[in-house]
Design a protein around this motif. Structure first.
Motif, PDB file in Angstrom:
ATOM      1  N   LEU A  25       0.833  -1.198   0.000  1.00 34.85           N
ATOM      2  CA  LEU A  25       0.000   0.000   0.000  1.00 34.85           C
ATOM      3  C   LEU A  25       0.876   1.260   0.000  1.00 34.85           C
ATOM      4  O   LEU A  25       0.586   2.235  -0.699  1.00 34.85           O
ATOM      5  CB  LEU A  25      -0.926  -0.021   1.215  1.00 34.85           C
ATOM      6  N   SER A  28       2.164   2.228  -3.480  1.00 32.44           N
ATOM      7  CA  SER A  28       1.217   2.958  -4.324  1.00 32.44           C
ATOM      8  C   SER A  28       1.002   4.378  -3.815  1.00 32.44           C
ATOM      9  O   SER A  28       0.803   5.299  -4.607  1.00 32.44           O
ATOM     10  CB  SER A  28      -0.115   2.209  -4.432  1.00 32.44           C
ATOM     11  N   ALA A  29       1.051   4.585  -2.503  1.00 36.38           N
ATOM     12  CA  ALA A  29       0.861   5.931  -1.950  1.00 36.38           C
ATOM     13  C   ALA A  29       2.000   6.859  -2.347  1.00 36.38           C
ATOM     14  O   ALA A  29       1.780   8.050  -2.603  1.00 36.38           O
ATOM     15  CB  ALA A  29       0.745   5.871  -0.431  1.00 36.38           C
ATOM     16  N   ALA A  32       1.379   8.875  -5.410  1.00 38.52           N
ATOM     17  CA  ALA A  32       0.156   9.690  -5.432  1.00 38.52           C
ATOM     18  C   ALA A  32       0.517  11.172  -5.387  1.00 38.52           C
ATOM     19  O   ALA A  32       1.468  11.575  -4.701  1.00 38.52           O
ATOM     20  CB  ALA A  32      -0.744   9.335  -4.255  1.00 38.52           C
ATOM     21  N   CYS A  35       1.845  13.250  -2.071  1.00 32.80           N
ATOM     22  CA  CYS A  35       2.473  12.417  -1.039  1.00 32.80           C
ATOM     23  C   CYS A  35       3.955  12.757  -0.958  1.00 32.80           C
ATOM     24  O   CYS A  35       4.671  12.718  -1.957  1.00 32.80           O
ATOM     25  CB  CYS A  35       2.282  10.935  -1.359  1.00 32.80           C
ATOM     26  N   GLU A  54       2.034   8.307   6.753  1.00 32.44           N
ATOM     27  CA  GLU A  54       2.010   8.975   5.453  1.00 32.44           C
ATOM     28  C   GLU A  54       2.134  10.470   5.696  1.00 32.44           C
ATOM     29  O   GLU A  54       1.445  11.007   6.564  1.00 32.44           O
ATOM     30  CB  GLU A  54       0.701   8.721   4.703  1.00 32.44           C
ATOM     31  N   MET A  65      -6.641  11.636  -0.778  1.00 32.42           N
ATOM     32  CA  MET A  65      -6.291  10.253  -0.457  1.00 32.42           C
ATOM     33  C   MET A  65      -7.421   9.582   0.317  1.00 32.42           C
ATOM     34  O   MET A  65      -7.780   8.436   0.050  1.00 32.42           O
ATOM     35  CB  MET A  65      -4.987  10.221   0.353  1.00 32.42           C
ATOM     36  N   SER A  68     -10.133   8.212  -1.756  1.00 35.75           N
ATOM     37  CA  SER A  68      -9.698   7.275  -2.795  1.00 35.75           C
ATOM     38  C   SER A  68      -9.812   5.809  -2.355  1.00 35.75           C
ATOM     39  O   SER A  68     -10.067   5.499  -1.196  1.00 35.75           O
ATOM     40  CB  SER A  68      -8.243   7.568  -3.171  1.00 35.75           C
ATOM     41  N   ARG A  69      -9.572   4.941  -3.320  1.00 37.05           N
ATOM     42  CA  ARG A  69      -9.546   3.492  -3.058  1.00 37.05           C
ATOM     43  C   ARG A  69      -8.412   3.145  -2.088  1.00 37.05           C
ATOM     44  O   ARG A  69      -8.509   2.206  -1.310  1.00 37.05           O
ATOM     45  CB  ARG A  69      -9.374   2.747  -4.378  1.00 37.05           C
ATOM     46  N   HIS A  70      -7.344   3.910  -2.150  1.00 33.38           N
ATOM     47  CA  HIS A  70      -6.191   3.701  -1.266  1.00 33.38           C
ATOM     48  C   HIS A  70      -6.636   3.672   0.203  1.00 33.38           C
ATOM     49  O   HIS A  70      -6.259   2.783   0.958  1.00 33.38           O
ATOM     50  CB  HIS A  70      -5.160   4.809  -1.495  1.00 33.38           C
ATOM     51  N   GLN A  73      -8.540   0.564   1.124  1.00 29.19           N
ATOM     52  CA  GLN A  73      -7.636  -0.564   1.344  1.00 29.19           C
ATOM     53  C   GLN A  73      -6.956  -0.459   2.707  1.00 29.19           C
ATOM     54  O   GLN A  73      -6.797  -1.463   3.403  1.00 29.19           O
ATOM     55  CB  GLN A  73      -6.595  -0.634   0.225  1.00 29.19           C
ATOM     56  N   LEU A  74      -6.572   0.746   3.086  1.00 33.78           N
ATOM     57  CA  LEU A  74      -5.962   0.949   4.393  1.00 33.78           C
ATOM     58  C   LEU A  74      -6.956   0.614   5.505  1.00 33.78           C
ATOM     59  O   LEU A  74      -6.609  -0.056   6.481  1.00 33.78           O
ATOM     60  CB  LEU A  74      -5.460   2.393   4.533  1.00 33.78           C
TER      61      LEU A  74
END
Length: 90
Positions: A25, A28-29, A32, A35, A54, A65, A68-70, A73-74
């Protein structure tokens, strides 16, 4: 700059699995927009505690963020913790 700081306690024998998922994860962050950095690490005192940080350049970038889908997932990874996670925005 604004930081998301998360502390999770991994279930027994799942520390490495949770770290691997958080590292994926984090990868991918890092790409972004907005980030600055992402860190995944274990605490020294209690090895089953995993920290995930983060750093975002602005509140607007952080809000992007979170929408988002991120972040979904977190949140799913937070559900795997063996006790309620601690989450702070600094």
């Amino acid at each position: 700059m604004i930081e998301l700081h998360l502390v999770l306690k991994a279930p027994p024998n799942k520390t490495q699995t949770l770290i691997a998922a958080l590292q994926a994860l984090a990868k991918s962050a890092r790409v972004a927009p907005g980030c600055i950095a992402v860190e995944v690490y274990k605490t020294v005192a209690v090895p089953r505690y995993i920290c995930y940080d983060e750093m975002w350049e602005s509140e607007a970038a952080l809000r992007g963020m979170i929408a988002s889908r991120h972040f979904s997932q977190l949140a799913a990874l937070m559900e795997l913790a063996s006790e309620p996670p601690a989450c702070e925005f600094r």
